[in-house]
Design a protein around this motif. Structure first.
Motif, PDB file in Angstrom:
ATOM      1  N   UNK A 241       0.817  -1.214   0.000  1.00  0.00           N
ATOM      2  CA  UNK A 241       0.000   0.000   0.000  1.00  0.00           C
ATOM      3  C   UNK A 241       0.851   1.263   0.000  1.00  0.00           C
ATOM      4  N   UNK A 242       2.064   1.188   0.535  1.00  0.00           N
ATOM      5  CA  UNK A 242       2.936   2.360   0.593  1.00  0.00           C
ATOM      6  C   UNK A 242       3.663   2.599  -0.731  1.00  0.00           C
ATOM      7  N   UNK A 243       3.513   1.677  -1.673  1.00  0.00           N
ATOM      8  CA  UNK A 243       4.200   1.750  -2.964  1.00  0.00           C
ATOM      9  C   UNK A 243       5.713   1.885  -2.779  1.00  0.00           C
ATOM     10  N   UNK A 244       6.223   1.080  -1.879  1.00  0.00           N
ATOM     11  CA  UNK A 244       7.671   1.002  -1.689  1.00  0.00           C
ATOM     12  C   UNK A 244       8.274  -0.090  -2.564  1.00  0.00           C
ATOM     13  N   UNK A 245       7.548  -1.194  -2.675  1.00  0.00           N
ATOM     14  CA  UNK A 245       8.021  -2.343  -3.454  1.00  0.00           C
ATOM     15  C   UNK A 245       7.162  -2.515  -4.705  1.00  0.00           C
ATOM     16  N   UNK A 246       7.817  -2.880  -5.797  1.00  0.00           N
ATOM     17  CA  UNK A 246       7.144  -3.074  -7.083  1.00  0.00           C
ATOM     18  C   UNK A 246       7.657  -4.346  -7.749  1.00  0.00           C
ATOM     19  N   UNK A 247       6.938  -4.748  -8.781  1.00  0.00           N
ATOM     20  CA  UNK A 247       7.462  -5.738  -9.720  1.00  0.00           C
ATOM     21  C   UNK A 247       6.966  -5.367 -11.108  1.00  0.00           C
ATOM     22  N   UNK A 248       7.657  -5.866 -12.128  1.00  0.00           N
ATOM     23  CA  UNK A 248       7.188  -5.669 -13.492  1.00  0.00           C
ATOM     24  C   UNK A 248       6.190  -6.766 -13.857  1.00  0.00           C
ATOM     25  N   UNK A 249       5.252  -6.422 -14.727  1.00  0.00           N
ATOM     26  CA  UNK A 249       4.396  -7.447 -15.319  1.00  0.00           C
ATOM     27  C   UNK A 249       5.314  -8.492 -15.956  1.00  0.00           C
ATOM     28  N   UNK A 250       4.985  -9.784 -15.789  1.00  0.00           N
ATOM     29  CA  UNK A 250       5.845 -10.864 -16.280  1.00  0.00           C
ATOM     30  C   UNK A 250       6.142 -10.703 -17.774  1.00  0.00           C
ATOM     31  N   UNK A 251       5.140 -10.292 -18.532  1.00  0.00           N
ATOM     32  CA  UNK A 251       5.301 -10.135 -19.974  1.00  0.00           C
ATOM     33  C   UNK A 251       6.348  -9.064 -20.272  1.00  0.00           C
ATOM     34  N   UNK A 252       6.251  -7.954 -19.559  1.00  0.00           N
ATOM     35  CA  UNK A 252       7.175  -6.837 -19.750  1.00  0.00           C
ATOM     36  C   UNK A 252       8.575  -7.232 -19.288  1.00  0.00           C
ATOM     37  N   UNK A 253       8.656  -7.927 -18.165  1.00  0.00           N
ATOM     38  CA  UNK A 253       9.942  -8.364 -17.641  1.00  0.00           C
ATOM     39  C   UNK A 253      10.650  -9.294 -18.626  1.00  0.00           C
ATOM     40  N   UNK A 254       9.897 -10.239 -19.204  1.00  0.00           N
ATOM     41  CA  UNK A 254      10.487 -11.167 -20.174  1.00  0.00           C
ATOM     42  C   UNK A 254      11.031 -10.412 -21.384  1.00  0.00           C
ATOM     43  N   UNK A 255      10.249  -9.439 -21.863  1.00  0.00           N
ATOM     44  CA  UNK A 255      10.683  -8.634 -23.011  1.00  0.00           C
ATOM     45  C   UNK A 255      11.969  -7.876 -22.679  1.00  0.00           C
ATOM     46  N   UNK A 256      12.003  -7.229 -21.517  1.00  0.00           N
ATOM     47  CA  UNK A 256      13.174  -6.452 -21.122  1.00  0.00           C
ATOM     48  C   UNK A 256      14.406  -7.341 -20.975  1.00  0.00           C
ATOM     49  N   UNK A 257      14.223  -8.551 -20.434  1.00  0.00           N
ATOM     50  CA  UNK A 257      15.368  -9.439 -20.270  1.00  0.00           C
ATOM     51  C   UNK A 257      15.894  -9.926 -21.617  1.00  0.00           C
ATOM     52  N   UNK A 258      14.998 -10.099 -22.582  1.00  0.00           N
ATOM     53  CA  UNK A 258      15.467 -10.449 -23.927  1.00  0.00           C
ATOM     54  C   UNK A 258      16.279  -9.293 -24.526  1.00  0.00           C
ATOM     55  N   UNK A 259      15.820  -8.068 -24.264  1.00  0.00           N
ATOM     56  CA  UNK A 259      16.577  -6.906 -24.725  1.00  0.00           C
ATOM     57  C   UNK A 259      17.934  -6.850 -24.015  1.00  0.00           C
ATOM     58  N   UNK A 260      17.923  -7.126 -22.707  1.00  0.00           N
ATOM     59  CA  UNK A 260      19.158  -7.079 -21.938  1.00  0.00           C
ATOM     60  C   UNK A 260      20.152  -8.137 -22.357  1.00  0.00           C
ATOM     61  N   UNK A 261      19.649  -9.272 -22.866  1.00  0.00           N
ATOM     62  CA  UNK A 261      20.541 -10.354 -23.285  1.00  0.00           C
ATOM     63  C   UNK A 261      21.430  -9.934 -24.449  1.00  0.00           C
TER      64      UNK A 261
END
Length: 461
Positions: free
Chosen positions: A296-316
């Motif tokens: 609720x404090x918006x201290x911790x986040x995560x990326x949507x799995x779809x977006x995370x997978x895309x970004x990791x492919x870019x990072x590779x």
């Protein structure tokens, strides 16, 4: 946005034992379940799963903890069994949990989100047992991208399984109109909305990506037309369309932090070196760019799995040394903050094997108590040269393999360890070496006994 049709299907799950929500990434499984849980009157215990929950003890600890948040004092007996290690847990944990569930007076829904991460046969078997004996006032909701690895045919035949599929999850035409009218400022025509629904086949993340992409378009009609024929690659196409409109700094931040399963500003700073990481997270939240708050404090986040997978492919595509360093930075921060299991995953992902072995040694007493199955996965990922001169680690590896019933693998390691330990005579102190050899002789004797018993049984057969 409200989805009465889907809410009704989820409500039907309170009349049966199991509700299985089965759809690929981006169809809104988590969002739909979360909205349903908040709107209803029933108690809802929630557990979000990832690959680290493949450990039997960790899995059932998590399930119990999610119920304890609603029912203080729940599951004291099962917690005691889990603390005793795998042997006691397998025999008594789930029956104990069923007894405690049976004593609850209120209806309870247990949500297991992202169950597709679970591959452990032991967990599948125990969950099947739980379902078979589940009290009538307890209901299990499982969200997964694939079919369940537990038998459901009997439940289906008895009308005890509520199956919600991708066809139920996808946006229909009326929902698509509401989405584009209320959630975007694009002013699309009815025909354009219908065309987008057709191109994405009602895939919710696809529609979200299309909306983000169209905000940057000078010709909306032409952009929609270009989506035609790209159904099989629409996620990558739309994500690239969104990604290329971001600033270079933002793209760099996204790729660097995509290795994190969850993140806060301090962890992002450790990984990226950016002092203004909090500002980047806030900006991503403002853009609604597939970042999900975890508190609720918006201290911790995560990326949507779809977006995370895309970004990791870019990072590779980037420098592998940078990638390894990012994992190392994340692991150091997590270890400093007492999150050793998360740190271990990053040490392994970044091939920082010496640090991984050091972390195992640091936590060996706790691992011995829990007989962690995750330990086996870690050890298989570490080249043997990194623990060849670590007798305690090797001996515990054999103990866990034996405890989980993998006697063939344990036997192989006993023979290898015996030869290695003998070669360590001049490298270890005499008491250490004698203790190591004494333990390996004990394991060798047990292994010989088991093999002899097995041979006798085979001759009898």
């Amino acid at each position: 946005m409200a989805r009465p049709r889907l809410t009704h299907r989820l409500n039907e799950g309170m009349q049966v034992k199991l509700t299985h929500i089965s759809a690929q990434a981006g169809y809104g499984k988590t969002t739909a379940l979360s909205q349903w849980a908040k709107q209803g009157d029933a108690l809802v215990a929630w557990m979000s799963l990832d690959a680290r929950d493949n450990d039997y003890i960790q899995f059932w600890n998590g399930v119990t903890a999610s119920i304890q948040e609603l029912v203080p004092g729940f599951g004291e007996e099962i917690c005691a069994f889990l603390e005793k290690g795998l042997g006691a847990s397998r025999a008594y944990a789930v029956p104990s949990l069923l007894n405690d569930l049976d004593r609850l007076t209120n209806e309870l829904a247990i949500v297991l989100d992202d169950y597709h991460f679970i591959e452990s046969a032991m967990i599948h078997e125990s969950l099947a047992y739980l379902l078979e004996h589940l009290p009538a006032h307890i209901h299990l909701y499982i969200a997964s991208r694939n079919e369940l690895a537990i038998p459901t045919a009997r439940l289906m035949a008895k009308g005890e399984c509520n199956l919600i599929t991708m066809q139920d999850m996808r946006f229909l035409l009326d929902e698509g109109h509401v989405f584009f009218r209320n959630m975007t400022e694009l002013g699309l025509t009815a025909a354009q909305v219908a065309e987008l629904l057709h191109q994405t086949e009602g895939w919710i993340s696809g529609l979200e990506l299309a909306a983000i992409s169209l905000r940057n378009s000078d010709n909306i009609a032409e952009s929609i037309r270009q989506f035609n024929g790209r159904q099989h690659h629409i996620s990558d196409y739309l994500l690239e369309e969104v990604f290329r409109h971001l600033t270079e700094d933002m793209r760099s931040f996204l790729i660097a932090t995509s290795i994190l399963s969850r993140m806060n500003a301090s962890l992002c700073q450790a990984v990226t070196g950016r002092q203004d990481s909090e500002r980047y997270l806030e900006r991503l939240a403002q853009l609604n760019l597939f970042i999900i708050p975890l508190d609720d404090q918006r201290s911790w986040y995560r990326y949507h799995h779809l977006f995370s997978d895309f970004l990791q492919r870019m990072g590779a595509r980037t420098d592998t040394n940078d990638w390894a360093q990012a994992h190392g930075n994340a692991a150091c921060w997590l270890e400093r903050n007492g999150l050793d299991e998360d740190a271990m995953e990053h040490y392994l992902a970044g091939h920082h094997y010496a640090d991984a072995v050091r972390l195992i040694e640091k936590n060996l007493d706790a691992l011995v108590q829990s007989e962690s199955i995750a330990f086996i996965r870690w050890m298989k990922a570490i080249p043997e040269s990194y623990f060849a001169e670590k007798p305690l680690v090797e001996l515990f590896y054999i103990t866990v393999l034996s405890g989980t019933g993998d006697h063939e693998a344990a036997s192989l390691r006993i023979g290898q360890a015996r030869a290695r330990f003998q070669a360590l005579k001049d490298k270890l102190s005499e008491p250490e070496w004698k203790q190591a050899m004494g333990n390996i002789y004990f394991f060798s004797a047990v292994d010989a006994f088991l093999k002899k018993g097995l041979g006798q049984n085979l001759r009898i057969l």
